[in-house]
Design an enzyme around this catalytic site. Sequence first.
Site, PDB file in Angstrom:
ATOM      1  N   TYR A 141       0.692  -1.460  -0.191  1.00 12.85           N
ATOM      2  CA  TYR A 141      -0.388  -0.131   0.598  1.00 12.85           C
ATOM      3  C   TYR A 141       0.443   1.345  -0.520  1.00 12.85           C
ATOM      4  O   TYR A 141       0.299   2.109  -0.242  1.00 12.85           O
ATOM      5  CB  TYR A 141      -0.968  -0.104   0.903  1.00 12.85           C
ATOM      6  CG  TYR A 141      -2.354  -0.577   1.092  1.00 12.85           C
ATOM      7  CD1 TYR A 141      -1.641  -2.082   0.658  1.00 12.85           C
ATOM      8  CD2 TYR A 141      -3.642  -0.559   1.052  1.00 12.85           C
ATOM      9  CE1 TYR A 141      -3.042  -2.830   0.807  1.00 12.85           C
ATOM     10  CE2 TYR A 141      -4.732  -1.011   0.862  1.00 12.85           C
ATOM     11  CZ  TYR A 141      -4.618  -2.082   0.698  1.00 12.85           C
ATOM     12  OH  TYR A 141      -5.433  -3.060   0.350  1.00 12.85           O
ATOM     13  N   LYS A 216       3.254 -14.844   4.173  1.00 11.57           N
ATOM     14  CA  LYS A 216       3.676 -15.936   2.356  1.00 11.57           C
ATOM     15  C   LYS A 216       4.955 -15.714   2.257  1.00 11.57           C
ATOM     16  O   LYS A 216       5.516 -15.757   1.400  1.00 11.57           O
ATOM     17  CB  LYS A 216       2.497 -15.433   1.491  1.00 11.57           C
ATOM     18  CG  LYS A 216       2.525 -15.866   0.629  1.00 11.57           C
ATOM     19  CD  LYS A 216       1.505 -17.283  -0.018  1.00 11.57           C
ATOM     20  CE  LYS A 216       2.038 -17.568  -1.026  1.00 11.57           C
ATOM     21  NZ  LYS A 216       0.951 -19.704  -1.039  1.00 11.57           N
ATOM     22  N   ASP A 278     -12.478  -9.066   4.467  1.00 12.20           N
ATOM     23  CA  ASP A 278     -14.315 -10.142   3.387  1.00 12.20           C
ATOM     24  C   ASP A 278     -14.354 -10.749   4.187  1.00 12.20           C
ATOM     25  O   ASP A 278     -15.461 -11.503   4.348  1.00 12.20           O
ATOM     26  CB  ASP A 278     -13.774  -8.817   2.523  1.00 12.20           C
ATOM     27  CG  ASP A 278     -14.386  -7.548   2.104  1.00 12.20           C
ATOM     28  OD1 ASP A 278     -14.059  -6.733   2.267  1.00 12.20           O
ATOM     29  OD2 ASP A 278     -14.537  -7.491   0.741  1.00 12.20           O
TER      30      ASP A 278
HETATM   31  C1  IPM Z   1     -10.707  -1.261   2.637  1.00 12.81           C
HETATM   32  C2  IPM Z   1     -10.731  -0.961   1.609  1.00 12.81           C
HETATM   33  C3  IPM Z   1      -9.523  -0.015   1.689  1.00 12.81           C
HETATM   34  C4  IPM Z   1      -8.440  -0.981   1.601  1.00 12.81           C
HETATM   35  C5  IPM Z   1      -9.395   0.808   0.197  1.00 12.81           C
HETATM   36  C6  IPM Z   1     -10.458   0.912  -0.589  1.00 12.81           C
HETATM   37  C7  IPM Z   1      -8.770   1.217  -0.442  1.00 12.81           C
HETATM   38  O1  IPM Z   1     -11.095  -2.370   0.678  1.00 12.81           O
HETATM   39  O2  IPM Z   1     -10.754  -0.705   3.869  1.00 12.81           O
HETATM   40  O3  IPM Z   1     -10.629  -2.432   3.241  1.00 12.81           O
HETATM   41  O4  IPM Z   1      -7.883  -1.945   0.803  1.00 12.81           O
HETATM   42  O5  IPM Z   1      -7.632  -0.936   2.158  1.00 12.81           O
HETATM   43 MN    MN Z   2     -11.397  -3.965   1.787  1.00 11.77          MN
END
Ligand code: IPM
Ligand code: MN
Length: 380
Positions: A141, A216, A278
């Site tokens: 990131y 990983k 997620d």
């Molecule tokens: C999250 C989102 C963000 C991330 C994106 C929108 C940049 O997916 O908050 O999980 O990857 O952190």
């Molecule tokens: Mn996300």
Amino acid sequence: MNGAEGKRFSIAVLAGDGIGPEVISAARRAADAAASRDGASLEWVEYPFGASFYLRTNEILPDSALKEMSAHSAMMLGAIGDPAVKPGILERGILLKLRFEFDQYVNLRPAASLPNVPTPVPLNGRRIDSVVVRENTEDLYIGLGDMSDAGCVDAPMDLKRAGYSATGRLSLRISPEMPFAAQVALNTKFAVERITRYACETARKRGEKVITVVSKSNAVPALYGFFEDTARETANREFPDIECKVANVDALCYHLVRSPAMYGVLLCPNLFGDIVSDLQAGLAGGMGTAAGGNIGDGLSMFEPVHGSAPDIAGTGRANPIAAVLSSVLMLRHIGLDKSAERVERAVSRYLESSRRQELPIEFGGDFTCGQIEEAIIKNI
Ligand code: IPM
Ligand code: MN
Ligand code: NAD
């Protein structure tokens, strides 16, 4: 008299795009209702940033706003991102910028079974109660990279973080010449040590003796081998009561799907933490229940795990429980523990007492975002 009586807090709120404003409405009202029951008050200061502000003004997030935001007790955010704007512009320019500028180095994302919420995998009588502790400032990131049509990427880096700065460039030529992209990740001892401490402290608070580092190192040994080794050494040195296990992210996903209740604290590098949270959300019932906090020593920011969900924005299908439970994390962060419990209990009571039709559309019921909001408020 309780400790909250007469206390006032100013809370920045950035509702953002898509379903953001719909779900933030419920979060705000729930937090307000609970805080006022305890004699505290929240003053909400709204910020307009997001897709429509950007399309209207060409501004993403001015520095003056950052400065102003830093004075608040906490921040709530709905979601950022819109199909009318190229992916990355707003997400990096607003969401990630806030996380990085305020050095919100922890992304805390709990996942817990909720009453009456169906899960896609049978839990065999067990409850999901796990938490992703995601490193929130580094990894892939950091934004060092580029794409090229001309066979040559030359991208400068001038990275400023709370504990260090890094300068240099990524310079790559490919032959034969062809379009390509390259992006670099970074993990530092500074950041891995502090996130590991947070994960171990989280395990202690939960009364647990194990954390699982999501790695990983078999395929990406420099980056994730370093993360894994640094996490293990930090945990062993500073938290003798906590066992530090390691799972590769591919196998972890497999085990999570087969047996969603088997993990507690999952310590993740930034990218894996994004993905695993997620997955956890889906296993625990749905995106509409997954809460999160971006926590640091300065301004902390609370937001659901989900995004702006343009596929359902404006339809009433959004489930605001994730945003409401993010306000629970926010209330706890500012010291209103009793109010936090009130909101949490109200969500449980609403779900427990609901007939099928009264459940969120996400769980096969008929209740829209606004109806869920009313039902939660009624239970506070
Ligand atoms: C999250 C989102 C963000 C991330 C994106 C929108 C940049 O997916 O908050 O999980 O990857 O952190
Ligand atoms: Mn996300
Ligand atoms: P998303 O989380 O917005 O949606 C994924 C799926 O979950 C969709 O089917 C959506 O309808 C469903 N969903 C999400 N929230 C829900 C809720 N509260 N109730 C019911 N269903 C819900 O992810 P995406 O589709 O990949 O991203 C959409 C946009 O949001 C993109 O612009 C993305 O960059 C952005 N995004 C922002 C954040 C953030 O602001 N924190 C997080 C993730 C994605």
